[in-house]
Scaffold this motif. Structure first.
Motif, PDB file in Angstrom:
ATOM      1  N   ALA A 160       0.810  -1.216   0.000  1.00  0.00           N
ATOM      2  CA  ALA A 160       0.000   0.000   0.000  1.00  0.00           C
ATOM      3  C   ALA A 160       0.845   1.268   0.000  1.00  0.00           C
ATOM      4  N   LEU A 161       1.839   1.351   0.877  1.00  0.00           N
ATOM      5  CA  LEU A 161       2.635   2.571   0.954  1.00  0.00           C
ATOM      6  C   LEU A 161       3.424   2.847  -0.325  1.00  0.00           C
ATOM      7  N   PRO A 162       4.130   1.873  -0.912  1.00  0.00           N
ATOM      8  CA  PRO A 162       4.845   2.173  -2.163  1.00  0.00           C
ATOM      9  C   PRO A 162       3.915   2.560  -3.313  1.00  0.00           C
ATOM     10  N   VAL A 163       2.781   1.880  -3.431  1.00  0.00           N
ATOM     11  CA  VAL A 163       1.844   2.206  -4.497  1.00  0.00           C
ATOM     12  C   VAL A 163       1.267   3.599  -4.283  1.00  0.00           C
ATOM     13  N   TYR A 164       0.954   3.924  -3.064  1.00  0.00           N
ATOM     14  CA  TYR A 164       0.432   5.245  -2.731  1.00  0.00           C
ATOM     15  C   TYR A 164       1.445   6.325  -3.107  1.00  0.00           C
ATOM     16  N   GLN A 165       2.711   6.098  -2.757  1.00  0.00           N
ATOM     17  CA  GLN A 165       3.746   7.085  -3.057  1.00  0.00           C
ATOM     18  C   GLN A 165       3.955   7.233  -4.563  1.00  0.00           C
ATOM     19  N   MET A 166       3.868   6.129  -5.293  1.00  0.00           N
ATOM     20  CA  MET A 166       4.108   6.151  -6.722  1.00  0.00           C
ATOM     21  C   MET A 166       3.009   6.884  -7.488  1.00  0.00           C
ATOM     22  N   HIS A 167       1.753   6.641  -7.137  1.00  0.00           N
ATOM     23  CA  HIS A 167       0.648   7.128  -7.945  1.00  0.00           C
ATOM     24  C   HIS A 167       0.015   8.427  -7.444  1.00  0.00           C
ATOM     25  N   MET A 168       0.148   8.739  -6.192  1.00  0.00           N
ATOM     26  CA  MET A 168      -0.515   9.933  -5.677  1.00  0.00           C
ATOM     27  C   MET A 168       0.350  11.181  -5.827  1.00  0.00           C
ATOM     28  N   GLY A 169       1.662  11.002  -5.886  1.00  0.00           N
ATOM     29  CA  GLY A 169       2.526  12.155  -6.074  1.00  0.00           C
ATOM     30  C   GLY A 169       2.743  12.979  -4.819  1.00  0.00           C
ATOM     31  N   LYS A 170       1.942  12.763  -3.824  1.00  0.00           N
ATOM     32  CA  LYS A 170       2.111  13.486  -2.570  1.00  0.00           C
ATOM     33  C   LYS A 170       2.777  12.556  -1.560  1.00  0.00           C
ATOM     34  N   LYS A 171       3.072  13.139  -0.424  1.00  0.00           N
ATOM     35  CA  LYS A 171       3.669  12.337   0.641  1.00  0.00           C
ATOM     36  C   LYS A 171       2.632  11.346   1.170  1.00  0.00           C
ATOM     37  N   ALA A 172       3.032  10.094   1.298  1.00  0.00           N
ATOM     38  CA  ALA A 172       2.121   9.052   1.769  1.00  0.00           C
ATOM     39  C   ALA A 172       1.860   9.214   3.262  1.00  0.00           C
ATOM     40  N   PRO A 173       0.694   8.769   3.739  1.00  0.00           N
ATOM     41  CA  PRO A 173       0.449   8.802   5.172  1.00  0.00           C
ATOM     42  C   PRO A 173       1.407   7.873   5.893  1.00  0.00           C
ATOM     43  N   LYS A 174       1.568   8.096   7.175  1.00  0.00           N
ATOM     44  CA  LYS A 174       2.450   7.247   7.977  1.00  0.00           C
ATOM     45  C   LYS A 174       1.779   5.909   8.253  1.00  0.00           C
TER      46      LYS A 174
END
Length: 79
Positions: free
Chosen positions: A37-51
């Motif tokens: 979840a965290l890597p995919v979130y960082q890759m596609h959202m462009g913003k900083k991922a939640p902790k």
């Protein structure tokens, strides 16, 4: 478990089996959050991922049996 085994078990044993399943479920969910979840979130959202804590904040926090010693757990199992 077979029906016969469930009937012969006390409530304490059943609760501990459920708690064990719950812990295994949360461990698997933690792996999915950390490595999927965290890597995919960082890759596609462009913003900083939640902790990580943000993903796991709605979990129950305290185990009522965590503070009991081994002897106390055995006494509960005998009841």
């Amino acid at each position: 478990m077979k029906t016969e085994e469930i009937e012969n078990s006390c409530i304490c044993e059943l609760v501990m089996m459920i708690k064990g399943w719950e812990q295994r479920y949360y461990d698997l969910a933690d792996l999915m959050i950390a490595y999927c979840a965290l890597p995919v979130y960082q890759m596609h959202m462009g913003k900083k991922a939640p902790k990580f804590k943000d993903f796991t904040k709605n979990r129950p926090k305290e185990d009522p049996y965590a503070s009991l010693s081994h002897d106390e757990l055995l006494a509960l199992a005998e009841e």
